[in-house]
Design a protein around this motif. Structure first.
Motif, PDB file in Angstrom:
ATOM      1  N   VAL A  60       3.553 -32.204 -23.649  1.00  0.00           N
ATOM      2  CA  VAL A  60       2.768 -33.174 -24.400  1.00  0.00           C
ATOM      3  C   VAL A  60       2.093 -32.428 -25.540  1.00  0.00           C
ATOM      4  N   THR A  61       2.370 -32.870 -26.751  1.00  0.00           N
ATOM      5  CA  THR A  61       1.853 -32.196 -27.938  1.00  0.00           C
ATOM      6  C   THR A  61       0.412 -32.613 -28.225  1.00  0.00           C
ATOM      7  N   ALA A  62      -0.161 -32.009 -29.253  1.00  0.00           N
ATOM      8  CA  ALA A  62      -1.534 -32.321 -29.647  1.00  0.00           C
ATOM      9  C   ALA A  62      -1.684 -33.749 -30.145  1.00  0.00           C
ATOM     10  N   ALA A  63      -0.579 -34.387 -30.510  1.00  0.00           N
ATOM     11  CA  ALA A  63      -0.621 -35.781 -30.934  1.00  0.00           C
ATOM     12  C   ALA A  63      -0.475 -36.747 -29.764  1.00  0.00           C
ATOM     13  N   GLY A  64      -0.324 -36.208 -28.548  1.00  0.00           N
ATOM     14  CA  GLY A  64      -0.155 -37.061 -27.382  1.00  0.00           C
ATOM     15  C   GLY A  64       1.266 -37.562 -27.211  1.00  0.00           C
ATOM     16  N   GLU A  65       2.228 -36.847 -27.784  1.00  0.00           N
ATOM     17  CA  GLU A  65       3.641 -37.234 -27.695  1.00  0.00           C
ATOM     18  C   GLU A  65       4.349 -36.289 -26.729  1.00  0.00           C
ATOM     19  N   ALA A  66       5.157 -36.849 -25.839  1.00  0.00           N
ATOM     20  CA  ALA A  66       5.934 -36.026 -24.912  1.00  0.00           C
ATOM     21  C   ALA A  66       7.268 -35.663 -25.555  1.00  0.00           C
ATOM     22  N   ILE A  67       7.557 -34.369 -25.644  1.00  0.00           N
ATOM     23  CA  ILE A  67       8.828 -33.907 -26.198  1.00  0.00           C
ATOM     24  C   ILE A  67       9.542 -33.062 -25.164  1.00  0.00           C
ATOM     25  N   ARG A  68      10.848 -32.901 -25.338  1.00  0.00           N
ATOM     26  CA  ARG A  68      11.634 -32.042 -24.461  1.00  0.00           C
ATOM     27  C   ARG A  68      12.230 -30.903 -25.261  1.00  0.00           C
ATOM     28  N   THR A  69      12.221 -29.725 -24.654  1.00  0.00           N
ATOM     29  CA  THR A  69      12.824 -28.550 -25.282  1.00  0.00           C
ATOM     30  C   THR A  69      13.868 -27.993 -24.330  1.00  0.00           C
ATOM     31  N   GLY A  70      15.029 -27.654 -24.830  1.00  0.00           N
ATOM     32  CA  GLY A  70      16.056 -27.040 -24.004  1.00  0.00           C
ATOM     33  C   GLY A  70      16.770 -28.024 -23.096  1.00  0.00           C
ATOM     34  N   THR A  71      17.765 -27.508 -22.376  1.00  0.00           N
ATOM     35  CA  THR A  71      18.555 -28.291 -21.430  1.00  0.00           C
ATOM     36  C   THR A  71      18.810 -27.426 -20.193  1.00  0.00           C
ATOM     37  N   ARG A  72      19.616 -27.959 -19.266  1.00  0.00           N
ATOM     38  CA  ARG A  72      19.965 -27.169 -18.086  1.00  0.00           C
ATOM     39  C   ARG A  72      21.112 -26.215 -18.349  1.00  0.00           C
ATOM     40  N   ALA A  73      21.685 -26.251 -19.548  1.00  0.00           N
ATOM     41  CA  ALA A  73      22.749 -25.304 -19.890  1.00  0.00           C
ATOM     42  C   ALA A  73      22.190 -23.886 -19.914  1.00  0.00           C
ATOM     43  N   LYS A  74      23.023 -22.907 -19.594  1.00  0.00           N
ATOM     44  CA  LYS A  74      22.566 -21.527 -19.508  1.00  0.00           C
ATOM     45  C   LYS A  74      22.254 -20.929 -20.876  1.00  0.00           C
ATOM     46  N   GLY A  85      -1.302 -22.727 -23.431  1.00  0.00           N
ATOM     47  CA  GLY A  85      -1.921 -24.037 -23.588  1.00  0.00           C
ATOM     48  C   GLY A  85      -2.429 -24.328 -24.978  1.00  0.00           C
ATOM     49  N   THR A  86      -2.162 -23.453 -25.932  1.00  0.00           N
ATOM     50  CA  THR A  86      -2.702 -23.633 -27.282  1.00  0.00           C
ATOM     51  C   THR A  86      -1.834 -24.514 -28.171  1.00  0.00           C
ATOM     52  N   LEU A  87      -0.637 -24.867 -27.712  1.00  0.00           N
ATOM     53  CA  LEU A  87       0.252 -25.719 -28.509  1.00  0.00           C
ATOM     54  C   LEU A  87       0.561 -27.045 -27.834  1.00  0.00           C
ATOM     55  N   THR A 114      -0.321 -20.132 -38.520  1.00  0.00           N
ATOM     56  CA  THR A 114       0.381 -21.166 -39.277  1.00  0.00           C
ATOM     57  C   THR A 114       1.076 -22.149 -38.343  1.00  0.00           C
ATOM     58  N   ILE A 115       1.712 -21.612 -37.299  1.00  0.00           N
ATOM     59  CA  ILE A 115       2.365 -22.471 -36.305  1.00  0.00           C
ATOM     60  C   ILE A 115       1.323 -23.340 -35.600  1.00  0.00           C
ATOM     61  N   LYS A 116       0.228 -22.724 -35.212  1.00  0.00           N
ATOM     62  CA  LYS A 116      -0.839 -23.448 -34.525  1.00  0.00           C
ATOM     63  C   LYS A 116      -1.370 -24.587 -35.396  1.00  0.00           C
ATOM     64  N   ARG A 117      -1.639 -24.299 -36.661  1.00  0.00           N
ATOM     65  CA  ARG A 117      -2.177 -25.335 -37.559  1.00  0.00           C
ATOM     66  C   ARG A 117      -1.179 -26.473 -37.752  1.00  0.00           C
ATOM     67  N   ALA A 118       0.109 -26.126 -37.803  1.00  0.00           N
ATOM     68  CA  ALA A 118       1.135 -27.149 -38.024  1.00  0.00           C
ATOM     69  C   ALA A 118       1.271 -28.068 -36.814  1.00  0.00           C
ATOM     70  N   LEU A 119       1.228 -27.493 -35.613  1.00  0.00           N
ATOM     71  CA  LEU A 119       1.448 -28.281 -34.404  1.00  0.00           C
ATOM     72  C   LEU A 119       0.157 -28.879 -33.853  1.00  0.00           C
ATOM     73  N   ASP A 120      -0.971 -28.316 -34.224  1.00  0.00           N
ATOM     74  CA  ASP A 120      -2.262 -28.750 -33.679  1.00  0.00           C
ATOM     75  C   ASP A 120      -3.304 -28.729 -34.810  1.00  0.00           C
ATOM     76  N   GLN A 153      -5.882 -30.357 -35.596  1.00  0.00           N
ATOM     77  CA  GLN A 153      -7.300 -30.498 -35.255  1.00  0.00           C
ATOM     78  C   GLN A 153      -7.811 -29.369 -34.349  1.00  0.00           C
ATOM     79  N   ASN A 154      -6.909 -28.465 -33.978  1.00  0.00           N
ATOM     80  CA  ASN A 154      -7.264 -27.346 -33.110  1.00  0.00           C
ATOM     81  C   ASN A 154      -7.939 -27.837 -31.822  1.00  0.00           C
ATOM     82  N   ILE A 155      -7.246 -28.757 -31.133  1.00  0.00           N
ATOM     83  CA  ILE A 155      -7.807 -29.288 -29.881  1.00  0.00           C
ATOM     84  C   ILE A 155      -7.142 -28.708 -28.636  1.00  0.00           C
ATOM     85  N   MET A 156      -5.990 -28.050 -28.786  1.00  0.00           N
ATOM     86  CA  MET A 156      -5.287 -27.562 -27.607  1.00  0.00           C
ATOM     87  C   MET A 156      -5.812 -26.176 -27.224  1.00  0.00           C
TER      88      MET A 156
END
Length: 474
Positions: free
Chosen positions: A184-198, A215-217, A455-461, A463-466
């Motif tokens: 769950v991102t800082a915007a309250g959206e659930a995303i998926r990363t990766g798959t069960r593939a090796k 927990g910062t992202l 930079t990554i933190k500011r882009a994904l969060d 408001q710096n809430i995570m």
């Protein structure tokens, strides 16, 4: 590198943000009894195993689903209020502390094993599943999850801190064993990363980005892991040595020869004495290696004989073998009880626990100089190490009524980290940065790399809430 000069520098900066009453009312309306503002609950969620103390969060939300987490984050984001994920509270570097206030989102009730794909050697779990629970639930399949940081940590917390532990020398860390996440991102959206593939070459590796992000992202709400066949044969042994150097040289030669040892742990003589007193054991009070070998009966026998020959060259003696589960449990219980044994050895003490990791060829240099400094300091300490991959831990036992001991211990920690970095190691092998190692991150990675992290933190969060105030300052 910033060395602590006074006790004032040892207190984390606390800059609480306002948590408006309207947010608390909204959380209680949405979650009912799953939202608590009781002081005892907030205090439980406002501390971990670190030595830091800050005021607790304003409220605790007990999430039971991904949607619960997403809704809590969305409500907090609407008021720019920090969100701090909570698993079982076993972190060591202040990860759970509400240094900017906010709310704690407890995922311990999200504790289901969602799917076991034995034929693919994968399992998908919710973040509140603990490592012992996971292995209990999959043992009937003949498979196991090997990452063992000692504490019965939650899988979500282990992924967030990129944990490893006693089996890392053979099976790797959480970085190698997490295949996919739901976050769950800082915007309250659930995303998926990766798959069960090796493996995958599709786009940025977001799974690796979130593993170790503390927990910062975002808040991890689902984890897909690699699991492994239970070895056909397992044998464990302990061996005592005349010196720490002899034990370390044995480990270095074992690793450099390519012996596929599953676990190799160092316990110094101080710690052996503490464990003996705590667990009523009669281990030889000398530096000791605890080892475990996995494989077929023939390969286990060959590995063990090879290591025993290497140990003999360095004065290793008093080999004690354990091939039954009960005997192995007895030996490894002694290792995992080292922290509790140390605390009991100085009643009322506070513990500063720290870790570093260096290339295996530099382990002896780093460890021996650090031991000499700790001995000279006069502060009681314990030393354990996952030395097969160059990782070791000091725990300094401090009298809370003697602030000068805290200053001295932090100086020891500073010198330890500086030494590890000079030897091309890292300021933390598995505990994570949290609050305690923030001052060392620039020294290790460089200002440019830390600014890229910002930079990554500011882009994904934005408001710096995570989990703000951890890893680096914005």
């Amino acid at each position: 590198m910033n060395a602590p000069a006074s006790t004032a520098q040892l207190i984390p900066e606390f800059h609480p943000r306002e948590v408006p009453a309207v947010l608390i009312e909204a959380l209680k309306a949405r979650f009912g009894e799953k939202c608590s503002t009781a002081l005892v609950v907030r205090e439980q969620h406002g501390r971990d195993e670190s030595s830091f103390t800050v005021p607790p969060p304003a409220a605790v939300v007990f999430a039971e689903s991904t949607e619960d987490v997403a809704e809590a984050v969305r409500l907090a984001a609407a008021h720019a209020v920090p969100v701090i994920p909570f698993g079982v509270g076993s972190s060591l570097e202040g990860h759970l502390l509400a240094v900017q206030g906010g709310i704690s989102v407890d995922v311990s009730r999200m504790n289901k094993v969602l799917s076991v794909n034995a034929e693919d050697l994968t399992v998908t779990v919710q973040p509140g599943v603990t490592r012992k629970q996971l292995n209990e639930e999959i043992k009937s399949t003949g498979l196991f999850f090997p990452i063992d940081p000692g504490a019965d940590a939650s899988i979500g917390g282990m992924a967030a801190t990129r944990a490893s532990g006693t089996n890392a020398v053979r099976y790797g860390t959480m970085r190698e064993n997490v295949l996919a996440l739901e976050v769950v991102t800082a915007a309250g959206e659930a995303i998926r990363t990766g798959t069960r593939a090796k493996k995958s070459s599709a786009g940025y590796d977001l799974t690796r980005l979130f593993v170790g992000s503390e927990g910062t992202l975002g808040v991890i709400t689902e984890v897909t892991l690699r699991i492994y066949p239970l070895p056909e044969a397992v044998s464990a042994a302990i061996c005592s040595f005349p010196s720490i150097e002899a034990a370390v040289r044995t480990v270095i030669q074992t690793v450099q020869l390519g012996v596929p040892i599953a676990r190799v742990e160092l316990i110094d003589a101080n710690t052996v004495r503490m464990v003996n007193a705590y667990a009523k054991l009669t281990l030889r009070e000398e530096p000791m290696l605890l080892m475990e070998f996995h494989g077929s009966p023939a390969s286990v026998k060959e590995q063990a004989e090879t290591v025993q020959e290497i140990a003999a060259e360095f004065g290793g003696n008093a080999f004690e073998w354990a091939s039954t589960p009960e005997e192995r449990t007895r030996l490894w219980t002694a290792r995992h009880n080292a922290y509790f044994a140390a605390v009991q050895s100085r009643p009322g003490c506070k513990v500063i626990s720290t870790d570093t990791c260096v290339p295996i060829s530099r382990l002896a240099d780093c460890l021996l100089d650090s031991v000499a400094e700790a001995d000279a300091s006069g502060i009681p300490y314990f030393l354990v190490g996952h030395v097969g991959d160059g990782n070791f831990h000091f725990g300094y036992l401090l009298d809370p009524n003697l602030p000068e001991e805290r200053v001295k211990a932090e100086q020891l920690n500073h010198d330890l980290v500086a030494r590890a970095l000079r030897l091309e190691g890292t300021c933390t092998g598995e505990h994570g940065v949290g609050l305690h190692k923030m001052g060392f991150l620039v020294d290790e990675t460089g200002a440019g790399a830390v600014e890229m992290m910002r930079t990554i933190k500011r882009a994904l969060d934005p408001q710096n809430i995570m989990n703000p105030g951890k890893i680096f300052a914005l």
